[in-house]
Design a protein around this motif. Structure first.
Motif, PDB file in Angstrom:
ATOM      1  N   CYS A 261      36.038  27.986  38.554  1.00  0.00           N
ATOM      2  CA  CYS A 261      35.322  29.248  38.385  1.00  0.00           C
ATOM      3  C   CYS A 261      36.173  30.179  37.536  1.00  0.00           C
ATOM      4  CB  CYS A 261      34.979  29.880  39.738  1.00  0.00           C
ATOM      5  SG  CYS A 261      36.393  30.402  40.693  1.00  0.00           S
ATOM      6  N   PHE A 262      35.590  31.244  37.115  1.00  0.00           N
ATOM      7  CA  PHE A 262      36.297  32.200  36.274  1.00  0.00           C
ATOM      8  C   PHE A 262      36.264  33.561  36.936  1.00  0.00           C
ATOM      9  CE2 PHE A 262      34.911  28.801  33.560  1.00  0.00           C
ATOM     10  CZ  PHE A 262      36.013  28.578  32.748  1.00  0.00           C
ATOM     11  N   ARG A 263      37.357  34.268  36.762  1.00  0.00           N
ATOM     12  CA  ARG A 263      37.473  35.600  37.357  1.00  0.00           C
ATOM     13  C   ARG A 263      37.971  36.569  36.283  1.00  0.00           C
ATOM     14  NH1 ARG A 263      41.430  37.562  42.188  1.00  0.00           N
ATOM     15  NH2 ARG A 263      40.410  39.559  42.491  1.00  0.00           N
ATOM     16  N   LEU A 264      37.328  37.721  36.225  1.00  0.00           N
ATOM     17  CA  LEU A 264      37.716  38.745  35.262  1.00  0.00           C
ATOM     18  C   LEU A 264      38.725  39.676  35.919  1.00  0.00           C
ATOM     19  CD1 LEU A 264      37.050  39.691  32.374  1.00  0.00           C
ATOM     20  CD2 LEU A 264      35.385  41.244  33.371  1.00  0.00           C
ATOM     21  N   VAL A 265      39.942  39.694  35.387  1.00  0.00           N
ATOM     22  CA  VAL A 265      41.004  40.538  35.927  1.00  0.00           C
ATOM     23  C   VAL A 265      41.523  41.431  34.811  1.00  0.00           C
ATOM     24  CG1 VAL A 265      43.267  40.577  37.044  1.00  0.00           C
ATOM     25  CG2 VAL A 265      41.655  38.750  37.591  1.00  0.00           C
ATOM     26  N   ASN A 266      41.312  42.733  34.964  1.00  0.00           N
ATOM     27  CA  ASN A 266      41.748  43.702  33.951  1.00  0.00           C
ATOM     28  C   ASN A 266      41.294  43.324  32.543  1.00  0.00           C
ATOM     29  OD1 ASN A 266      43.050  45.290  35.878  1.00  0.00           O
ATOM     30  ND2 ASN A 266      44.939  44.108  35.697  1.00  0.00           N
ATOM     31  N   GLY A 267      40.048  42.879  32.427  1.00  0.00           N
ATOM     32  CA  GLY A 267      39.484  42.558  31.124  1.00  0.00           C
ATOM     33  C   GLY A 267      39.855  41.183  30.609  1.00  0.00           C
TER      34      GLY A 267
END
Length: 117
Positions: free
Chosen positions: A58-64
């Motif tokens: 899965c993918f996670r957006l962290v600080n852009g």
């Protein structure tokens, strides 16, 4: 000189204080609304990811920045974030209620009524 400290505030001072209370209450309410939206998003993602295989990518957006992880790595972080957001909402709600009570007392003490627009 000590007589000045018990002097009744002017109408303008009362208006400024009332506007300040209103602004603070609106800011707190706005932040609560914003956090409730984030909480709803977290709940939705957690609900969607919970039944998935924990090794699934899965993918996670962290600080852009988009970061590739597994469900096993992301799900606990989301649950921790959800708890933190819930806790913050509770704190802000308590702060809002206290400020609203303080404003009501201020209004009663100074015989202020807020006109509806």
């Amino acid at each position: 000189m000590s007589g000045n400290s018990s002097k009744k505030p002017s109408e303008q001072e009362l208006r400024i204080a009332a506007n300040q209370f209103s602004s603070e209450l609106k800011a707190i309410a706005s932040k609560i609304g914003e956090l409730e939206m984030q909480l709803d998003e977290h709940k939705l993602v957690i609900k969607t990811m919970s039944p998935m295989n924990e090794d699934r990518k899965c993918f996670r957006l962290v600080n852009g920045v988009l970061i590739e992880r597994t469900v096993k790595e992301v799900l606990p972080a989301l649950e921790t974030n959800q708890e933190g957001i819930s806790s913050t909402i509770e704190q802000l709600t308590a702060q809002y209620k206290a400020k609203d009570k303080e404003f009501s007392e201020f209004q009663a003490k100074n015989h202020i009524r807020i006109a509806s627009a």
